[in-house]
Design a protein around this motif. Structure first.
Motif, PDB file in Angstrom:
ATOM      1  N   GLY A   1       0.894  -1.234   0.000  1.00 53.42           N
ATOM      2  CA  GLY A   1       0.062   0.226   0.009  1.00 53.42           C
ATOM      3  C   GLY A   1       0.963   1.328   0.035  1.00 53.42           C
ATOM      4  O   GLY A   1       2.204   1.216   0.269  1.00 53.42           O
ATOM      5  N   ARG A   2       0.240   2.376  -0.325  1.00 48.71           N
ATOM      6  CA  ARG A   2       0.852   3.808  -0.403  1.00 48.71           C
ATOM      7  C   ARG A   2       1.489   4.061   1.067  1.00 48.71           C
ATOM      8  O   ARG A   2       2.548   4.604   0.909  1.00 48.71           O
ATOM      9  CB  ARG A   2      -0.100   4.714  -0.840  1.00 48.71           C
ATOM     10  N   SER A   3       0.990   3.873   2.083  1.00 44.71           N
ATOM     11  CA  SER A   3       1.496   4.021   3.300  1.00 44.71           C
ATOM     12  C   SER A   3       2.405   3.045   4.034  1.00 44.71           C
ATOM     13  O   SER A   3       2.935   3.068   5.190  1.00 44.71           O
ATOM     14  CB  SER A   3       0.237   4.260   4.369  1.00 44.71           C
ATOM     15  N   ALA A   4       2.714   1.950   3.284  1.00 43.00           N
ATOM     16  CA  ALA A   4       3.847   1.126   3.834  1.00 43.00           C
ATOM     17  C   ALA A   4       5.261   1.519   3.849  1.00 43.00           C
ATOM     18  O   ALA A   4       5.641   2.034   2.835  1.00 43.00           O
ATOM     19  CB  ALA A   4       3.561  -0.321   3.045  1.00 43.00           C
ATOM     20  N   GLY A   5       5.798   1.312   4.947  1.00 47.58           N
ATOM     21  CA  GLY A   5       7.153   1.858   4.764  1.00 47.58           C
ATOM     22  C   GLY A   5       8.053   0.971   4.194  1.00 47.58           C
ATOM     23  O   GLY A   5       7.756  -0.308   3.723  1.00 47.58           O
ATOM     24  N   ALA A   6       9.114   1.453   3.919  1.00 49.46           N
ATOM     25  CA  ALA A   6      10.331   0.753   2.960  1.00 49.46           C
ATOM     26  C   ALA A   6      10.775  -0.590   3.616  1.00 49.46           C
ATOM     27  O   ALA A   6      11.221  -1.470   2.948  1.00 49.46           O
ATOM     28  CB  ALA A   6      11.270   1.577   2.408  1.00 49.46           C
ATOM     29  N   ALA A   7      10.906  -0.472   4.710  1.00 47.56           N
ATOM     30  CA  ALA A   7      11.666  -1.718   5.665  1.00 47.56           C
ATOM     31  C   ALA A   7      10.650  -2.419   6.293  1.00 47.56           C
ATOM     32  O   ALA A   7      10.887  -2.979   7.411  1.00 47.56           O
ATOM     33  CB  ALA A   7      12.469  -0.996   6.742  1.00 47.56           C
ATOM     34  N   ALA A   8       9.316  -2.345   5.953  1.00 45.29           N
ATOM     35  CA  ALA A   8       8.272  -3.189   6.305  1.00 45.29           C
ATOM     36  C   ALA A   8       8.288  -4.462   6.036  1.00 45.29           C
ATOM     37  O   ALA A   8       7.363  -5.076   5.256  1.00 45.29           O
ATOM     38  CB  ALA A   8       6.798  -2.552   6.051  1.00 45.29           C
ATOM     39  N   VAL A   9       9.488  -5.365   6.529  1.00 45.22           N
ATOM     40  CA  VAL A   9       9.421  -6.697   6.174  1.00 45.22           C
ATOM     41  C   VAL A   9      10.022  -7.439   7.427  1.00 45.22           C
ATOM     42  O   VAL A   9      11.013  -6.933   8.027  1.00 45.22           O
ATOM     43  CB  VAL A   9      10.397  -6.939   5.039  1.00 45.22           C
ATOM     44  N   ALA A  10       9.373  -8.536   7.678  1.00 44.42           N
ATOM     45  CA  ALA A  10       9.840  -9.283   9.022  1.00 44.42           C
ATOM     46  C   ALA A  10      10.049 -10.714   8.639  1.00 44.42           C
ATOM     47  O   ALA A  10       9.001 -11.202   7.786  1.00 44.42           O
ATOM     48  CB  ALA A  10       8.901  -9.058  10.277  1.00 44.42           C
ATOM     49  N   TRP A  11      11.011 -11.502   9.414  1.00 44.26           N
ATOM     50  CA  TRP A  11      10.982 -12.919   9.073  1.00 44.26           C
ATOM     51  C   TRP A  11      10.980 -13.618  10.548  1.00 44.26           C
ATOM     52  O   TRP A  11      11.550 -12.896  11.540  1.00 44.26           O
ATOM     53  CB  TRP A  11      12.315 -13.260   8.415  1.00 44.26           C
ATOM     54  N   LEU A  12      10.507 -14.860  10.636  1.00 41.85           N
ATOM     55  CA  LEU A  12      10.685 -15.660  11.710  1.00 41.85           C
ATOM     56  C   LEU A  12      10.691 -17.015  11.270  1.00 41.85           C
ATOM     57  O   LEU A  12      10.306 -17.707  10.500  1.00 41.85           O
ATOM     58  CB  LEU A  12       9.411 -15.501  12.570  1.00 41.85           C
ATOM     59  N   ALA A  13      11.622 -17.650  12.124  1.00 37.56           N
ATOM     60  CA  ALA A  13      12.055 -19.232  11.813  1.00 37.56           C
ATOM     61  C   ALA A  13      11.928 -19.894  13.148  1.00 37.56           C
ATOM     62  O   ALA A  13      12.541 -19.526  14.051  1.00 37.56           O
ATOM     63  CB  ALA A  13      13.461 -19.431  11.268  1.00 37.56           C
ATOM     64  N   VAL A  14      10.922 -20.889  13.115  1.00 34.55           N
ATOM     65  CA  VAL A  14      10.580 -21.668  14.203  1.00 34.55           C
ATOM     66  C   VAL A  14      10.665 -23.087  13.991  1.00 34.55           C
ATOM     67  O   VAL A  14      10.023 -23.536  13.003  1.00 34.55           O
ATOM     68  CB  VAL A  14       9.063 -21.277  14.863  1.00 34.55           C
ATOM     69  N   PRO A  15      11.433 -23.937  14.669  1.00 30.56           N
ATOM     70  CA  PRO A  15      11.422 -25.523  14.392  1.00 30.56           C
ATOM     71  C   PRO A  15      10.176 -25.994  15.075  1.00 30.56           C
ATOM     72  O   PRO A  15       9.636 -25.590  16.177  1.00 30.56           O
ATOM     73  CB  PRO A  15      12.586 -25.775  15.339  1.00 30.56           C
ATOM     74  N   ALA A  16       9.433 -26.999  14.127  1.00 27.23           N
ATOM     75  CA  ALA A  16       8.285 -27.810  14.565  1.00 27.23           C
ATOM     76  C   ALA A  16       8.791 -29.130  15.074  1.00 27.23           C
ATOM     77  O   ALA A  16       9.334 -29.828  14.103  1.00 27.23           O
ATOM     78  CB  ALA A  16       7.345 -27.691  13.623  1.00 27.23           C
ATOM     79  N   SER A  17       8.591 -29.684  16.243  1.00 29.65           N
ATOM     80  CA  SER A  17       8.798 -31.047  16.373  1.00 29.65           C
ATOM     81  C   SER A  17       7.755 -32.020  16.151  1.00 29.65           C
ATOM     82  O   SER A  17       6.539 -31.582  15.974  1.00 29.65           O
ATOM     83  CB  SER A  17       9.138 -31.185  18.096  1.00 29.65           C
TER      84      SER A  17
END
Length: 707
Positions: free
Chosen positions: A311-327
């Motif tokens: 969207g027009r209001s989204a910041g340029a650095a609006a990216v996030a990651w997450l890694a979670v192990p599932a047993s």
């Protein structure tokens, strides 16, 4: 300053001719006979003072006129920095805010690279170098300065957008050092930036600028650039490790740095199969919005989650990651038999229908005498549920205490079929039974600590536990010494409490898991509560998260818990979000400049870190005016031009210098006009003579002469 016609400087004394004429060729006073001085005595003396002021003003204007003309004929030129042999270093701001684009689709970073390339190709530049405000290891920046134009072009082409915030002081210090080390005639440091306030308003501290080096800022940002104001914080990891086949949730925090409400599209993608979760979100002005996003049940292995805004209001650095192990799942032991179990409906809540795939929990029944052998096995269960009557047996109490000291989790409750008061709890539980509570209509069972992680499986969209209309018919309230009350009839009559024992914990319930004791087993909340109690024994999230561009914290060898070797290089492998592998020196180790999943290896230490964008880059406010506040004590200049060609022309003009011929002619014309004005006003002004008032005297009598 230099003069193109220095011979004209010998004529400068002619500018004092008006002074000479005024001093030596004044009209000499001559005596004149007058019959009466009456009118001279009656004249106002201020007329003479005004006349002297006008004469001195005319004298100054005439001298200024002559001196300006003579200096203009000498053709003075203010010296520039030079016209050849320059040593230039271009610093490119590659922070996330430089991704903002104009109406034509060209980003600020593209403008900066184009302008820097044009300056480096200038024939007046002998040596050139490059630097960036964000340290980006994959970019091939040349060390120092070079005369190889092809190498500079390749380096400029390797500069890519990032999700990090810049470090101006580090970049400027490196650029000034490179210029000073190769300085021949004159040096220039050009900074191509959007002058984002978050980076350039706060003081950068001491930044010495040696003589002969000019500092120029090129503002490549425009007011009509599309720069979003909503940032995305790092994804919140689950409070407990994931179990395969069990749905889970993550929390997302959005922050709006703008002065108006903003609308964005939130995307959350878990795994590689299926489409992302998409949701339209309105974030209030200067406010924060938190959301809980439900994610599908993962398979065994690592669960990778990416979130981003559109969207027009989204910041340029609006990216996030997450890694979670599932047993694969977790074991839950219920002490007792499976037929007529003393735990009521607890087994059905932990694994509805006896299916492990629904909850990821494997429920097993162990006789009291076999508990010690089961707890001695390598696979430690996540939860051991016992009744208060079983805990009174030495065959159960001893192995259970050892299990708790090593980090296990136990659940204690009265037997579902018990009729008498349960036996006293061990001293290590930190609590005891109070008098029995009975109420046929049922007492209200309330949550006492809504912030505890136990209720995470029960939370609604606003974060409050879904615990409503739970009635208690029979219970033994807990008398607590040091335990933490989680739920109860009131703060003085807790029915669910937790106490730490060694590295583990024990949760005690004053209510059996049977419909005769409460209506909880008939509620959907019972399933979530039971599973929350089981997951509490799995520990917390063990992964690592970080912000792009920040310093990399230290780590240790997981096998020996020894600190990492201080001098060994760090190898970085991009797994998601970026590509390639590179090495970092420990003294300059930083997280990658782009969001993604990365593996860091140093010696025997291997770390997996999920990197998210820097939320500070959503601040769209920029520095205005002709000075950079962060460099108030450092001489510098800001260049604002339409395009790269105009910027190069302005730099070339500054190198050549500036002629003062036209300004001096303008000063001469202004002096001439001033002289004409003063002279004309003096001549057109009619003289006004004021006659002084004298006292009226009586006429004298004339005495006749004697005859």
């Amino acid at each position: 300053m230099t003069f193109l016609a220095p011979a004209m400087l010998w004529l400068l004394p002619l500018g004092l001719l008006p002074v000479v004429f005024h001093l030596f060729f004044r009209v000499r006073r001559q005596p004149r006979p007058f019959s009466s001085l009456l009118f001279f005595l009656a004249a106002d003396p201020r007329l003479s003072a005004r006349r002297r002021i006008r004469e001195w003003l005319l004298l100054v204007l005439r001298c200024l006129l002559l001196l300006s003309l003579l200096l203009a004929l000498a053709r003075p030129v203010r010296r520039g920095r030079g016209s050849g042999g320059a040593t230039l270093v271009a610093v490119i701001d590659n922070s996330a805010s430089m991704q903002a684009t104009g109406p034509a689709g060209e980003s600020r970073l593209a403008r900066a690279v184009a302008a820097a390339a044009l300056l480096c190709e200038d024939e007046a530049v002998a040596f050139a170098g490059l630097g960036t405000t964000v340290a980006d290891a994959p970019a091939s920046m040349p060390a120092g300065v070079t005369a190889d134009r092809g190498r500079l072009r390749a380096a400029l082409g390797s500069i890519r957008p990032t999700h990090a915030s810049g470090e101006p002081l580090r970049a400027l210090q490196a650029a000034i050092g490179s210029v000073r080390g190769a300085l021949r005639t004159f040096g220039e440091v050009h900074v191509f930036t959007d002058l984002q306030a978050i980076e350039w308003e706060s003081s950068l501290g001491d930044l010495p600028l040696p003589p002969g080096i000019a500092l120029l800022f090129h503002d490549v940002g425009n007011d009509d650039d599309l720069a979003g104001s909503v940032s995305l914080a790092a994804l919140a990891p689950p409070p407990r490790p994931l179990l395969a086949g069990r749905p889970w949730k993550t929390r997302v925090q959005l922050r709006n740095e703008g002065d108006a409400d903003a609308e964005v599209i939130l995307n959350v993608q878990a795994g590689t199969s299926g489409g992302p979760h998409r949701e339209a979100v309105t974030v209030p002005a200067r406010g924060v919005r938190e959301l809980s996003v439900a994610l599908p049940a993962p398979a065994v292995g690592e669960q990778r989650v990416q979130a981003w805004l559109e969207g027009r209001s989204a910041g340029a650095a609006a990216v996030a990651w997450l890694a979670v192990p599932a047993s694969e799942g977790a074991d839950v032991i219920l002490v007792g038999g499976s037929e007529a179990p003393p735990h009521g409906l607890l087994a059905a809540a932990l694994a509805p229908g006896g299916e492990e795939a629904l909850t990821g929990l494997r429920v097993g029944f162990v006789p009291p005498e076999a508990l010690a052998g089961r707890l001695a096995e390598p696979s430690r269960p996540a939860l051991v549920a016992v009744t208060a009557e079983q805990l009174a047996q030495d065959a159960v109490a001893r192995p259970l205490h050892a299990y708790l000291m090593e980090g296990g989790h136990a659940l204690v409750a009265p037997a579902a079929d018990g009729t008498a008061a349960p036996p006293p709890l061990p001293a290590g539980c930190g609590m005891g039974w109070d008098n029995e509570f009975r109420d046929e209509t049922g007492g209200d069972w309330k949550v006492l600590d809504a912030d505890d992680a136990l209720w995470d499986e029960l939370r609604s969209a606003d974060g409050t536990p879904l615990w409503r209309e739970i009635r208690v018919f029979r219970a033994y309230p807990l008398r607590m010494d040091e335990a933490e009350a989680l739920a109860g009839l009131d703060p003085g009559r807790a029915l669910l409490a937790r106490q730490g024992v060694g590295r583990g914990s024990v949760t005690v319930s004053g209510v059996a898991w049977d419909p005769r004791w409460s209506n909880l087993p008939h509620k959907a909340s019972f399933v979530a509560l039971a599973q929350g109690l089981a997951l509490a024994g799995l520990g917390g999230f063990s992964g690592e998260q970080g912000i792009a561009g920040r310093r990399l914290s230290g780590g240790s060898d997981p096998a020996t818990d020894a600190p990492r070797p201080p001098d060994a290089p760090i190898e970085v492998i991009a797994r998601e979000g970026d590509q390639g592998r590179w090495q970092l020196a420990p003294s300059e180790a930083r997280l990658p400049a782009r969001a993604g999943l990365y593996q860091f290896t140093q010696g025997t230490v291997v770390r997996q870190i999920a990197v998210s964008g820097d939320p500070r880059e959503a601040v769209a406010r920029r520095v205005r005016g002709e000075r950079v506040p962060a460099l108030a004590a450092v001489p510098h200049q800001i260049i604002r031009a339409r395009n790269a060609t105009a910027r190069r022309q302005e730099v070339q003009r500054l190198r050549r210098g500036r002629s003062l011929y036209t300004p001096l002619l303008l000063v001469a014309v202004a002096a001439l006009l001033g002289e004409l004005f003063v002279e004309g006003w003096r001549r057109n002004q009619a003289p006004k003579i004021r006659v002084r008032k004298t006292k009226k005297t009586a006429p004298s009598r004339q005495i006749p002469a004697p005859r």
